[in-house]
Design a protein around this motif. Sequence first.
Motif, PDB file in Angstrom:
ATOM      1  N   ALA A 139      28.194  91.782  45.463  1.00 27.91           N
ATOM      2  CA  ALA A 139      29.105  92.592  44.646  1.00 27.91           C
ATOM      3  C   ALA A 139      28.773  94.064  44.691  1.00 27.91           C
ATOM      4  O   ALA A 139      27.767  94.537  44.950  1.00 27.91           O
ATOM      5  CB  ALA A 139      29.072  92.106  43.206  1.00 27.91           C
ATOM      6  N   TYR A 149      24.804  81.877  42.834  1.00 25.49           N
ATOM      7  CA  TYR A 149      25.085  82.927  41.847  1.00 25.49           C
ATOM      8  C   TYR A 149      24.370  84.221  42.222  1.00 25.49           C
ATOM      9  O   TYR A 149      24.975  85.295  42.223  1.00 25.49           O
ATOM     10  CB  TYR A 149      24.652  82.443  40.462  1.00 25.49           C
ATOM     11  CG  TYR A 149      24.728  83.492  39.385  1.00 25.49           C
ATOM     12  CD1 TYR A 149      25.939  83.818  38.803  1.00 25.49           C
ATOM     13  CD2 TYR A 149      23.583  84.158  38.970  1.00 25.49           C
ATOM     14  CE1 TYR A 149      26.011  84.796  37.815  1.00 25.49           C
ATOM     15  CE2 TYR A 149      23.647  85.138  37.978  1.00 25.49           C
ATOM     16  CZ  TYR A 149      24.863  85.445  37.416  1.00 25.49           C
ATOM     17  OH  TYR A 149      24.935  86.412  36.442  1.00 25.49           O
ATOM     18  N   GLU A 150      23.094  84.126  42.573  1.00 26.70           N
ATOM     19  CA  GLU A 150      22.325  85.310  42.942  1.00 26.70           C
ATOM     20  C   GLU A 150      22.861  85.942  44.226  1.00 26.70           C
ATOM     21  O   GLU A 150      22.927  87.168  44.336  1.00 26.70           O
ATOM     22  CB  GLU A 150      20.849  84.947  43.083  1.00 26.70           C
ATOM     23  CG  GLU A 150      20.209  84.582  41.751  1.00 26.70           C
ATOM     24  CD  GLU A 150      18.827  83.979  41.888  1.00 26.70           C
ATOM     25  OE1 GLU A 150      18.422  83.618  43.001  1.00 26.70           O
ATOM     26  OE2 GLU A 150      18.151  83.864  40.837  1.00 26.70           O
ATOM     27  N   CYS A 172      25.952  85.825  45.336  1.00 27.13           N
ATOM     28  CA  CYS A 172      27.229  86.469  45.025  1.00 27.13           C
ATOM     29  C   CYS A 172      27.009  87.790  44.306  1.00 27.13           C
ATOM     30  O   CYS A 172      27.713  88.773  44.562  1.00 27.13           O
ATOM     31  CB  CYS A 172      28.102  85.537  44.196  1.00 27.13           C
ATOM     32  SG  CYS A 172      28.763  84.153  45.124  1.00 27.13           S
ATOM     33  N   ASN A 173      26.055  87.838  43.390  1.00 21.56           N
ATOM     34  CA  ASN A 173      25.746  89.088  42.702  1.00 21.56           C
ATOM     35  C   ASN A 173      25.244  90.140  43.688  1.00 21.56           C
ATOM     36  O   ASN A 173      25.552  91.329  43.541  1.00 21.56           O
ATOM     37  CB  ASN A 173      24.715  88.869  41.602  1.00 21.56           C
ATOM     38  CG  ASN A 173      25.357  88.388  40.319  1.00 21.56           C
ATOM     39  OD1 ASN A 173      26.548  88.573  40.094  1.00 21.56           O
ATOM     40  ND2 ASN A 173      24.563  87.749  39.486  1.00 21.56           N
ATOM     41  N   ALA A 174      24.476  89.734  44.673  1.00 22.47           N
ATOM     42  CA  ALA A 174      23.971  90.675  45.677  1.00 22.47           C
ATOM     43  C   ALA A 174      25.116  91.223  46.544  1.00 22.47           C
ATOM     44  O   ALA A 174      25.027  92.355  47.026  1.00 22.47           O
ATOM     45  CB  ALA A 174      22.919  89.992  46.551  1.00 22.47           C
ATOM     46  N   SER A 234      28.378  84.622  52.878  1.00 23.36           N
ATOM     47  CA  SER A 234      28.779  86.027  53.000  1.00 23.36           C
ATOM     48  C   SER A 234      29.747  86.223  54.159  1.00 23.36           C
ATOM     49  O   SER A 234      30.683  87.017  54.068  1.00 23.36           O
ATOM     50  CB  SER A 234      27.564  86.944  53.138  1.00 23.36           C
ATOM     51  OG  SER A 234      26.862  86.687  54.336  1.00 23.36           O
ATOM     52  N   CYS A 252      34.282  83.381  44.378  1.00 27.41           N
ATOM     53  CA  CYS A 252      33.425  82.265  44.770  1.00 27.41           C
ATOM     54  C   CYS A 252      33.316  81.309  43.587  1.00 27.41           C
ATOM     55  O   CYS A 252      32.839  81.692  42.512  1.00 27.41           O
ATOM     56  CB  CYS A 252      32.047  82.761  45.194  1.00 27.41           C
ATOM     57  SG  CYS A 252      30.963  81.432  45.744  1.00 27.41           S
TER      58      CYS A 252
END
Length: 67
Positions: free
Chosen positions: A67, A60-61, A63-65, A31, A48
């Motif tokens: 966004a 993946y998780e 990066c989703n957090a 981050s 990413c």
Amino acid sequence: MTTAVIVSARMTSKRFPGKVLAPLSGQTVLSRVMERCLLIPFVDTVICAFPADDASIPIYEACNAMA
């Protein structure tokens, strides 16, 4: 024209496995890198890139957090 920065991340490493998700001053290394890349003048988006394997699910998780 869109300018993008691609950040490569992976969980596997011989010396420091999981380094990208290690804590660094209250955030993960990933981050921090993503935030710093967004501060580059004229950068429109930060992407990413990570391997498509089970070990990369935490990336993946994360990066989703973000966004």
